[in-house]
Design a protein around this motif. Structure first.
Motif, PDB file in Angstrom:
ATOM      1  N   ALA A 212       0.853  -1.198   0.000  1.00 46.95           N
ATOM      2  CA  ALA A 212       0.000   0.000   0.000  1.00 46.95           C
ATOM      3  C   ALA A 212       0.884   1.242   0.000  1.00 46.95           C
ATOM      4  O   ALA A 212       1.872   1.299   0.743  1.00 46.95           O
ATOM      5  CB  ALA A 212      -0.900  -0.009   1.225  1.00 46.95           C
ATOM      6  N   PRO A 213       0.575   2.243  -0.831  1.00 46.03           N
ATOM      7  CA  PRO A 213       1.370   3.472  -0.811  1.00 46.03           C
ATOM      8  C   PRO A 213       1.343   4.093   0.593  1.00 46.03           C
ATOM      9  O   PRO A 213       0.288   4.139   1.219  1.00 46.03           O
ATOM     10  CB  PRO A 213       0.659   4.383  -1.813  1.00 46.03           C
ATOM     11  CG  PRO A 213      -0.315   3.543  -2.553  1.00 46.03           C
ATOM     12  CD  PRO A 213      -0.552   2.305  -1.761  1.00 46.03           C
ATOM     13  N   GLN A 214       2.501   4.523   1.057  1.00 47.53           N
ATOM     14  CA  GLN A 214       2.587   5.090   2.409  1.00 47.53           C
ATOM     15  C   GLN A 214       2.075   6.522   2.457  1.00 47.53           C
ATOM     16  O   GLN A 214       1.805   7.054   3.511  1.00 47.53           O
ATOM     17  CB  GLN A 214       4.032   5.016   2.917  1.00 47.53           C
ATOM     18  CG  GLN A 214       4.527   3.577   3.057  1.00 47.53           C
ATOM     19  CD  GLN A 214       3.622   2.730   3.952  1.00 47.53           C
ATOM     20  OE1 GLN A 214       3.431   3.041   5.123  1.00 47.53           O
ATOM     21  NE2 GLN A 214       3.014   1.676   3.387  1.00 47.53           N
ATOM     22  N   PHE A 215       1.980   7.150   1.296  1.00 40.48           N
ATOM     23  CA  PHE A 215       1.340   8.468   1.218  1.00 40.48           C
ATOM     24  C   PHE A 215       0.741   8.580  -0.184  1.00 40.48           C
ATOM     25  O   PHE A 215       1.193   7.911  -1.110  1.00 40.48           O
ATOM     26  CB  PHE A 215       2.357   9.598   1.455  1.00 40.48           C
ATOM     27  CG  PHE A 215       3.423   9.656   0.397  1.00 40.48           C
ATOM     28  CD1 PHE A 215       3.260  10.431  -0.756  1.00 40.48           C
ATOM     29  CD2 PHE A 215       4.583   8.889   0.523  1.00 40.48           C
ATOM     30  CE1 PHE A 215       4.234  10.449  -1.741  1.00 40.48           C
ATOM     31  CE2 PHE A 215       5.562   8.907  -0.467  1.00 40.48           C
ATOM     32  CZ  PHE A 215       5.378   9.702  -1.597  1.00 40.48           C
ATOM     33  N   GLY A 216      -0.286   9.419  -0.296  1.00 41.67           N
ATOM     34  CA  GLY A 216      -0.875   9.666  -1.620  1.00 41.67           C
ATOM     35  C   GLY A 216      -1.537   8.428  -2.198  1.00 41.67           C
ATOM     36  O   GLY A 216      -1.936   7.518  -1.471  1.00 41.67           O
ATOM     37  N   ASP A 217      -1.659   8.404  -3.505  1.00 44.62           N
ATOM     38  CA  ASP A 217      -2.344   7.306  -4.190  1.00 44.62           C
ATOM     39  C   ASP A 217      -1.670   7.104  -5.554  1.00 44.62           C
ATOM     40  O   ASP A 217      -0.637   7.705  -5.819  1.00 44.62           O
ATOM     41  CB  ASP A 217      -3.840   7.635  -4.335  1.00 44.62           C
ATOM     42  CG  ASP A 217      -4.035   9.007  -4.984  1.00 44.62           C
ATOM     43  OD1 ASP A 217      -3.292   9.326  -5.938  1.00 44.62           O
ATOM     44  OD2 ASP A 217      -4.924   9.765  -4.533  1.00 44.62           O
ATOM     45  N   ARG A 218      -2.263   6.264  -6.377  1.00 43.13           N
ATOM     46  CA  ARG A 218      -1.641   5.969  -7.667  1.00 43.13           C
ATOM     47  C   ARG A 218      -2.324   6.716  -8.829  1.00 43.13           C
ATOM     48  O   ARG A 218      -2.145   6.377  -9.987  1.00 43.13           O
ATOM     49  CB  ARG A 218      -1.694   4.466  -7.941  1.00 43.13           C
ATOM     50  CG  ARG A 218      -1.079   3.578  -6.848  1.00 43.13           C
ATOM     51  CD  ARG A 218      -0.596   2.262  -7.426  1.00 43.13           C
ATOM     52  NE  ARG A 218      -0.392   1.191  -6.465  1.00 43.13           N
ATOM     53  CZ  ARG A 218       0.570   1.165  -5.536  1.00 43.13           C
ATOM     54  NH1 ARG A 218       1.401   2.179  -5.407  1.00 43.13           N
ATOM     55  NH2 ARG A 218       0.681   0.122  -4.735  1.00 43.13           N
ATOM     56  N   ASN A 219      -3.118   7.734  -8.477  1.00 47.25           N
ATOM     57  CA  ASN A 219      -3.941   8.376  -9.510  1.00 47.25           C
ATOM     58  C   ASN A 219      -3.150   9.132 -10.575  1.00 47.25           C
ATOM     59  O   ASN A 219      -3.681   9.412 -11.645  1.00 47.25           O
ATOM     60  CB  ASN A 219      -4.935   9.344  -8.858  1.00 47.25           C
ATOM     61  CG  ASN A 219      -5.925   8.615  -7.965  1.00 47.25           C
ATOM     62  OD1 ASN A 219      -5.977   7.380  -7.974  1.00 47.25           O
ATOM     63  ND2 ASN A 219      -6.691   9.344  -7.184  1.00 47.25           N
ATOM     64  N   ALA A 220      -1.899   9.457 -10.278  1.00 47.72           N
ATOM     65  CA  ALA A 220      -1.116  10.186 -11.269  1.00 47.72           C
ATOM     66  C   ALA A 220      -0.418   9.258 -12.262  1.00 47.72           C
ATOM     67  O   ALA A 220       0.186   9.725 -13.226  1.00 47.72           O
ATOM     68  CB  ALA A 220      -0.084  11.092 -10.582  1.00 47.72           C
ATOM     69  N   TYR A 221      -0.493   7.941 -12.022  1.00 44.57           N
ATOM     70  CA  TYR A 221       0.044   7.041 -13.061  1.00 44.57           C
ATOM     71  C   TYR A 221      -0.974   6.039 -13.581  1.00 44.57           C
ATOM     72  O   TYR A 221      -1.021   5.758 -14.765  1.00 44.57           O
ATOM     73  CB  TYR A 221       1.378   6.391 -12.663  1.00 44.57           C
ATOM     74  CG  TYR A 221       1.585   5.942 -11.236  1.00 44.57           C
ATOM     75  CD1 TYR A 221       1.899   6.833 -10.223  1.00 44.57           C
ATOM     76  CD2 TYR A 221       1.508   4.588 -10.908  1.00 44.57           C
ATOM     77  CE1 TYR A 221       2.118   6.401  -8.916  1.00 44.57           C
ATOM     78  CE2 TYR A 221       1.739   4.151  -9.605  1.00 44.57           C
ATOM     79  CZ  TYR A 221       2.033   5.059  -8.612  1.00 44.57           C
ATOM     80  OH  TYR A 221       2.252   4.626  -7.327  1.00 44.57           O
ATOM     81  N   GLN A 222      -1.834   5.496 -12.715  1.00 45.62           N
ATOM     82  CA  GLN A 222      -2.877   4.602 -13.225  1.00 45.62           C
ATOM     83  C   GLN A 222      -4.044   5.445 -13.771  1.00 45.62           C
ATOM     84  O   GLN A 222      -4.192   6.613 -13.420  1.00 45.62           O
ATOM     85  CB  GLN A 222      -3.349   3.671 -12.110  1.00 45.62           C
ATOM     86  CG  GLN A 222      -2.196   2.801 -11.590  1.00 45.62           C
ATOM     87  CD  GLN A 222      -2.577   1.895 -10.442  1.00 45.62           C
ATOM     88  OE1 GLN A 222      -3.653   2.014  -9.871  1.00 45.62           O
ATOM     89  NE2 GLN A 222      -1.684   0.995 -10.086  1.00 45.62           N
ATOM     90  N   GLN A 223      -4.870   4.830 -14.616  1.00 45.19           N
ATOM     91  CA  GLN A 223      -5.906   5.597 -15.309  1.00 45.19           C
ATOM     92  C   GLN A 223      -7.121   5.858 -14.424  1.00 45.19           C
ATOM     93  O   GLN A 223      -7.474   5.059 -13.573  1.00 45.19           O
ATOM     94  CB  GLN A 223      -6.357   4.839 -16.562  1.00 45.19           C
ATOM     95  CG  GLN A 223      -5.312   4.817 -17.648  1.00 45.19           C
ATOM     96  CD  GLN A 223      -5.721   3.893 -18.782  1.00 45.19           C
ATOM     97  OE1 GLN A 223      -4.944   3.053 -19.194  1.00 45.19           O
ATOM     98  NE2 GLN A 223      -6.937   4.054 -19.272  1.00 45.19           N
ATOM     99  N   ASP A 224      -7.774   6.959 -14.730  1.00 49.09           N
ATOM    100  CA  ASP A 224      -8.999   7.345 -14.041  1.00 49.09           C
ATOM    101  C   ASP A 224     -10.151   6.476 -14.561  1.00 49.09           C
ATOM    102  O   ASP A 224     -10.402   6.433 -15.767  1.00 49.09           O
ATOM    103  CB  ASP A 224      -9.267   8.824 -14.353  1.00 49.09           C
ATOM    104  CG  ASP A 224     -10.528   9.351 -13.697  1.00 49.09           C
ATOM    105  OD1 ASP A 224     -11.229   8.577 -13.012  1.00 49.09           O
ATOM    106  OD2 ASP A 224     -10.814  10.547 -13.897  1.00 49.09           O
ATOM    107  N   PRO A 225     -10.862   5.771 -13.674  1.00 52.06           N
ATOM    108  CA  PRO A 225     -11.987   4.941 -14.135  1.00 52.06           C
ATOM    109  C   PRO A 225     -13.004   5.732 -14.966  1.00 52.06           C
ATOM    110  O   PRO A 225     -13.650   5.170 -15.849  1.00 52.06           O
ATOM    111  CB  PRO A 225     -12.628   4.449 -12.825  1.00 52.06           C
ATOM    112  CG  PRO A 225     -11.508   4.467 -11.825  1.00 52.06           C
ATOM    113  CD  PRO A 225     -10.623   5.624 -12.219  1.00 52.06           C
ATOM    114  N   ALA A 226     -13.112   7.017 -14.693  1.00 53.31           N
ATOM    115  CA  ALA A 226     -14.064   7.845 -15.444  1.00 53.31           C
ATOM    116  C   ALA A 226     -13.407   8.538 -16.629  1.00 53.31           C
ATOM    117  O   ALA A 226     -14.041   9.328 -17.322  1.00 53.31           O
ATOM    118  CB  ALA A 226     -14.677   8.892 -14.505  1.00 53.31           C
ATOM    119  N   GLY A 227     -12.139   8.247 -16.870  1.00 51.93           N
ATOM    120  CA  GLY A 227     -11.408   8.924 -17.942  1.00 51.93           C
ATOM    121  C   GLY A 227     -11.924   8.531 -19.318  1.00 51.93           C
ATOM    122  O   GLY A 227     -12.696   7.588 -19.457  1.00 51.93           O
ATOM    123  N   PRO A 228     -11.483   9.270 -20.342  1.00 50.37           N
ATOM    124  CA  PRO A 228     -11.958   8.981 -21.701  1.00 50.37           C
ATOM    125  C   PRO A 228     -11.561   7.571 -22.143  1.00 50.37           C
ATOM    126  O   PRO A 228     -10.447   7.124 -21.852  1.00 50.37           O
ATOM    127  CB  PRO A 228     -11.261  10.030 -22.562  1.00 50.37           C
ATOM    128  CG  PRO A 228     -10.191  10.635 -21.716  1.00 50.37           C
ATOM    129  CD  PRO A 228     -10.524  10.385 -20.294  1.00 50.37           C
TER     130      PRO A 228
END
Ligand code: PBG
Length: 325
Positions: A212-228
């Motif tokens: 598990a990331p110790q801070f933040g999340d993975r949103n800046a590299y994995q894709q947004d589920p709502a993304g195009p």
């Protein structure tokens, strides 16, 4: 009056249904994900994934032999090192847990099934991110590529038949391809996790792989589920341009539309990963008596196959392969 049109004629008996079934699962297209942990003497159950364990080197070998005997097509290994650091040194250490486990497994069952390695840093970094960090604490894309390239070469050297980069860094397939080619591994295919979403369905995996990331999340590299949707197709296309031999969509059941669109777009094999949360949901509901576990497992795999997956990663791979035999 017109005669009643009767689609039900073809579903009246089991032999008729079997004759016309368009979607059939086969053990050879299933891939079993496995966790191996350094420094333990007994397999450890994963709390949020009943039935899944962190293996010792010995129990891993047994699990791989069982999978091979059931006809499973491949296994993919995730290593959990005893010590983690900022650069994820265990990922490319020739003596690192995943490297020694790859060699074990390759020796034990390397003729019977395909031995794959997940190529990423999150299991090996103390901060839990999939790459190395800048001073500001962001994932440094290009510095991470060098780490992935080195890890992929170490995995190939240890005996991986296939490497599977899962970190969603830009350029990762190209960097790994170049390194493999330079180091004498031009024949090793890359199965890229091309369209991987920043999914809450990965939750239980982070218990299993202690990442598990110790801070933040993975949103800046994995894709947004709502993304195009085009974003997924673009990621796939770029990976193919960089030399990917096969592509993966992940998770599976919440992204069947993406699997279908990718299948329609590419000529290479398409894999889908039925992830830890998909597994945990079914096991938890079944343990409560709320749904029919065995039927739900088969139905979910059939859905993923019908959406267009040629290969499916599933924690149920061995069990399902036995059932199909
Ligand atoms: C990253 C990786 C993850 C999974 C596979 N590879 C975790 C993540 O991205 O957070 C998740 C698999 C699962 O949930 O079953 N090395």
């Amino acid at each position: 009056m017109f005669p009643v049109v009767r689609p039900r004629r073809l579903r009246r008996t089991a032999p008729l249904r079997r004759l016309v079934a368009g979607t059939r699962l086969h053990p050879a297209e299933l891939i079993l994900p496995l966790f191996v942990k350094e420094g333990i003497t007994e397999a450890q159950p994963v709390r949020s994934m009943p039935g899944v364990v962190q293996h010792t080197r010995d129990s891993l070998r047994e699990a791989v032999v069982e999978a091979a005997e059931a006809g499973v097509g491949g296994v993919i290994l995730f290593g959990i090192p005893a010590r983690k650091d900022a650069r994820g040194s265990g990922a490319d250490d020739p003596e690192g847990i995943v490297q020694v486990a790859l060699a074990d497994v390759r020796k034990e069952a390397g003729e019977a099934l395909v031995v794959m390695a997940d190529t990423c840093l999150d299991e090996y970094t103390d901060h839990g991110h999939c790459g190395v960090l800048t001073a500001a604490g962001e994932v440094d894309n290009d510095a991470t590529l060098e780490r992935y390239a080195s890890a992929a070469v170490a995995q190939a050297r240890a005996g991986a038949h296939v490497v599977a980069p899962s970190g969603m860094m830009d350029g990762q397939v190209g960097a790994i391809r170049a390194a493999l080619d330079t180091d004498g591994f031009a024949e090793i295919p890359i199965l890229s996790y091309s369209a991987k979403y920043a999914s809450a369905f990965f939750g239980p995996f982070r218990d299993a792989a202690e990442c598990a990331p110790q801070f933040g999340d993975r949103n800046a590299y994995q894709q947004d589920p709502a993304g195009p949707i085009g974003e997924a197709l673009r990621e796939v296309r770029l990976d193919l341009e960089e030399g990917a031999d096969a592509v993966m969509i992940k998770p599976a059941m919440a992204y069947l539309d993406i699997i279908r669109q990718v299948r329609d777009m590419v000529e290479v094999p398409v894999a889908a990963y039925q992830v830890s949360g998909e597994y945990a949901m079914v096991e938890a509901a079944a343990a409560n008596g709320w749904l029919d576990r065995d039927r739900v497992i088969m139905e979910s795999l059939v859905a993923i196959k019908r959406a267009g997956a040629d290969m499916i990663m599933s924690y149920w791979a061995t069990e399902v392969a036995r059932k199909l035999a």
